[in-house]
Design a protein around this motif. Structure first.
Motif, PDB file in Angstrom:
ATOM      1  N   VAL A  95       4.708   6.303  -0.453  1.00  0.00           N
ATOM      2  CA  VAL A  95       5.699   6.078   0.608  1.00  0.00           C
ATOM      3  C   VAL A  95       7.011   5.517   0.061  1.00  0.00           C
ATOM      4  O   VAL A  95       8.018   5.466   0.767  1.00  0.00           O
ATOM      5  CB  VAL A  95       5.146   5.123   1.688  1.00  0.00           C
ATOM      6  CG1 VAL A  95       3.956   5.747   2.396  1.00  0.00           C
ATOM      7  CG2 VAL A  95       4.761   3.766   1.089  1.00  0.00           C
ATOM      8  N   PRO A 141       0.818  -1.217   0.000  1.00  0.00           N
ATOM      9  CA  PRO A 141       0.000   0.000   0.000  1.00  0.00           C
ATOM     10  C   PRO A 141       0.851   1.266   0.000  1.00  0.00           C
ATOM     11  O   PRO A 141       1.789   1.399   0.785  1.00  0.00           O
ATOM     12  CB  PRO A 141      -0.812  -0.122   1.297  1.00  0.00           C
ATOM     13  CG  PRO A 141      -0.875  -1.591   1.565  1.00  0.00           C
ATOM     14  CD  PRO A 141       0.441  -2.141   1.094  1.00  0.00           C
ATOM     15  N   GLY A 142       0.530   2.172  -0.912  1.00  0.00           N
ATOM     16  CA  GLY A 142       1.250   3.437  -0.987  1.00  0.00           C
ATOM     17  C   GLY A 142       2.527   3.398  -1.799  1.00  0.00           C
ATOM     18  O   GLY A 142       3.172   4.438  -1.996  1.00  0.00           O
ATOM     19  N   GLU A 164      -3.264   0.664  -4.060  1.00  0.00           N
ATOM     20  CA  GLU A 164      -4.434   0.991  -3.234  1.00  0.00           C
ATOM     21  C   GLU A 164      -4.681   2.494  -3.149  1.00  0.00           C
ATOM     22  O   GLU A 164      -5.432   2.964  -2.284  1.00  0.00           O
ATOM     23  CB  GLU A 164      -4.310   0.393  -1.824  1.00  0.00           C
ATOM     24  CG  GLU A 164      -4.261  -1.132  -1.814  1.00  0.00           C
ATOM     25  CD  GLU A 164      -4.215  -1.709  -0.408  1.00  0.00           C
ATOM     26  OE1 GLU A 164      -4.422  -0.954   0.570  1.00  0.00           O
ATOM     27  OE2 GLU A 164      -3.964  -2.930  -0.296  1.00  0.00           O
ATOM     28  N   ASN A 165      -4.044   3.255  -4.060  1.00  0.00           N
ATOM     29  CA  ASN A 165      -4.232   4.712  -4.120  1.00  0.00           C
ATOM     30  C   ASN A 165      -3.920   5.412  -2.801  1.00  0.00           C
ATOM     31  O   ASN A 165      -4.504   6.461  -2.483  1.00  0.00           O
ATOM     32  CB  ASN A 165      -5.664   5.052  -4.564  1.00  0.00           C
ATOM     33  CG  ASN A 165      -5.927   4.640  -6.001  1.00  0.00           C
ATOM     34  OD1 ASN A 165      -5.092   4.856  -6.881  1.00  0.00           O
ATOM     35  ND2 ASN A 165      -7.070   4.027  -6.239  1.00  0.00           N
ATOM     36  N   LYS A 166      -3.002   4.845  -2.047  1.00  0.00           N
ATOM     37  CA  LYS A 166      -2.583   5.458  -0.785  1.00  0.00           C
ATOM     38  C   LYS A 166      -1.531   6.536  -1.062  1.00  0.00           C
ATOM     39  O   LYS A 166      -0.889   6.541  -2.117  1.00  0.00           O
ATOM     40  CB  LYS A 166      -1.988   4.395   0.143  1.00  0.00           C
ATOM     41  CG  LYS A 166      -2.942   3.249   0.493  1.00  0.00           C
ATOM     42  CD  LYS A 166      -4.029   3.691   1.435  1.00  0.00           C
ATOM     43  CE  LYS A 166      -4.866   2.498   1.895  1.00  0.00           C
ATOM     44  NZ  LYS A 166      -5.954   2.896   2.801  1.00  0.00           N
ATOM     45  N   PRO A 167      -1.320   7.470  -0.118  1.00  0.00           N
ATOM     46  CA  PRO A 167      -0.253   8.464  -0.291  1.00  0.00           C
ATOM     47  C   PRO A 167       1.092   7.770  -0.510  1.00  0.00           C
ATOM     48  O   PRO A 167       1.379   6.749   0.125  1.00  0.00           O
ATOM     49  CB  PRO A 167      -0.276   9.240   1.035  1.00  0.00           C
ATOM     50  CG  PRO A 167      -1.680   9.091   1.526  1.00  0.00           C
ATOM     51  CD  PRO A 167      -2.100   7.708   1.112  1.00  0.00           C
ATOM     52  N   SER A 220       3.989  13.582   0.071  1.00  0.00           N
ATOM     53  CA  SER A 220       4.462  12.247   0.428  1.00  0.00           C
ATOM     54  C   SER A 220       3.717  11.690   1.634  1.00  0.00           C
ATOM     55  O   SER A 220       3.331  12.430   2.544  1.00  0.00           O
ATOM     56  CB  SER A 220       5.962  12.299   0.724  1.00  0.00           C
ATOM     57  OG  SER A 220       6.407  11.105   1.324  1.00  0.00           O
ATOM     58  N   GLY A 221       3.553  10.380   1.639  1.00  0.00           N
ATOM     59  CA  GLY A 221       2.925   9.723   2.775  1.00  0.00           C
ATOM     60  C   GLY A 221       3.853   9.572   3.959  1.00  0.00           C
ATOM     61  O   GLY A 221       3.424   9.186   5.048  1.00  0.00           O
ATOM     62  N   THR A 222       5.134   9.881   3.760  1.00  0.00           N
ATOM     63  CA  THR A 222       6.109   9.769   4.847  1.00  0.00           C
ATOM     64  C   THR A 222       6.483  11.127   5.432  1.00  0.00           C
ATOM     65  O   THR A 222       7.134  11.190   6.471  1.00  0.00           O
ATOM     66  CB  THR A 222       7.404   9.095   4.341  1.00  0.00           C
ATOM     67  OG1 THR A 222       8.036   9.965   3.386  1.00  0.00           O
ATOM     68  CG2 THR A 222       7.111   7.752   3.704  1.00  0.00           C
ATOM     69  N   THR A 225      -0.173   4.767  -7.127  1.00  0.00           N
ATOM     70  CA  THR A 225       0.271   3.994  -5.972  1.00  0.00           C
ATOM     71  C   THR A 225      -0.682   2.827  -5.730  1.00  0.00           C
ATOM     72  O   THR A 225      -1.861   2.876  -6.099  1.00  0.00           O
ATOM     73  CB  THR A 225       0.337   4.854  -4.697  1.00  0.00           C
ATOM     74  OG1 THR A 225      -0.987   5.302  -4.367  1.00  0.00           O
ATOM     75  CG2 THR A 225       1.256   6.051  -4.885  1.00  0.00           C
TER      76      THR A 225
END
Length: 270
Positions: A76, A50-51, A71-74, A128-130, A69
């Motif tokens: 990472v 995911p991500g 699952e279309n997650k932000p 970013s997801g991080t 990405t």
């Protein structure tokens, strides 16, 4: 194994396992392609999850990058298929040269220096997801080029050993989860696989799991597996003197011999 045309099966990963042949003969080999093809070398490289960025597209007019990405997650990190897409797009846009080196004038604001090393910013920290920017460093590209060169050299070496041209391959099967997500056009662009018609490439997914299930559940399938195994002639690549010469020639994008990749020239000028 039931067809007259020459086909090739490649399981792409840190090691590349290859079987080439048709109903009359089969030849197998294996070689180290390197962890870069699985995103294992790049600083932002990750296994698919995911991500994780698994697709990168750039607009040739604006130079803007779009990512997909899982699952279309932000975002990472990036996996192997996304990494190959990214480097292919950088090359087609002229942001890296045939050696894989960044062209500063083309990269604009996306090129940053960290401790004297060039980094291309794929995802800025605000997106970013991080909370940190996702970047591709020059050493990351260098590692990918070595891996893709090894992959291409494995394929060309095994075909040359039996006087078959890669252009004689009618079907190119790509196994593994990574093989299922890879974009053949991107892989051709960086010179990882031969410049064949895109419809030649057939993703197969997790063939190891499928094969193991068949072997456990079907006696008939097990018999066929044994017959196929006994027909395969295995060749050692590490004793082939030509391998290193071919490997050196393949450490450019797409290759030192651009005539081997006419499609890339057309895509670059499109």
């Amino acid at each position: 194994t039931h067809q007259d045309e020459i086909s090739i099966l490649v399981d792409v990963g840190t090691n590349a396992e290859v079987v080439l042949g048709n109903r009359e003969w089969l030849m197998g080999c294996a070689g180290a392609a390197g962890p870069a093809l699985e995103g294992g070398v790049a600083r932002m490289g990750m296994m698919a999850g995911p991500g994780v960025v698994d697709k990168v597209i750039a607009d040739p007019e604006t130079g803007e990058f779009r990512i997909r990405t899982i699952e279309n997650k932000p975002p990472v990190g990036i996996c192997g298929s996304g990494l190959i897409d990214l480097v292919a797009q950088l090359f087609l846009l002229g942001m890296i040269d045939l050696r894989g080196k960044y062209v500063k004038s083309k990269c604009g604001k996306r090129l940053k220096q960290v401790d004297g090393v060039n980094h291309f910013v794929l995802v800025f920290s605000k997106d970013s997801g991080t909370g940190n920017a996702l970047t591709l460093s020059q050493p990351d590209i260098d590692a990918l080029i070595r891996s893709k060169a090894a992959m291409y050299t494995i394929l060309t070496t095994v075909t040359r050993m039996i006087n078959v041209s890669v252009l004689d391959i009618s079907r190119f099967y790509i196994a593994g989860t990574f093989g299922f997500t890879i974009d053949p056009k991107s892989a051709i662009t960086i010179g990882m696989i031969p410049d064949l018609a895109l419809e030649t490439f057939k993703p197969l997914g997790n063939t190891s799991l499928t094969g193991a299930s068949l072997a456990l559940l079907s006696g008939k399938a097990r018999e066929e597996i044994y017959k196929i195994r006994d027909r395969v002639t295995y060749v050692e690549l590490n004793v082939n003197q030509e391998f290193m010469n071919l490997f050196s020639a393949a450490k450019f994008i797409p290759h030192t011999d651009r005539s081997l990749f006419p499609s890339v020239r057309a895509w670059s000028s499109a």
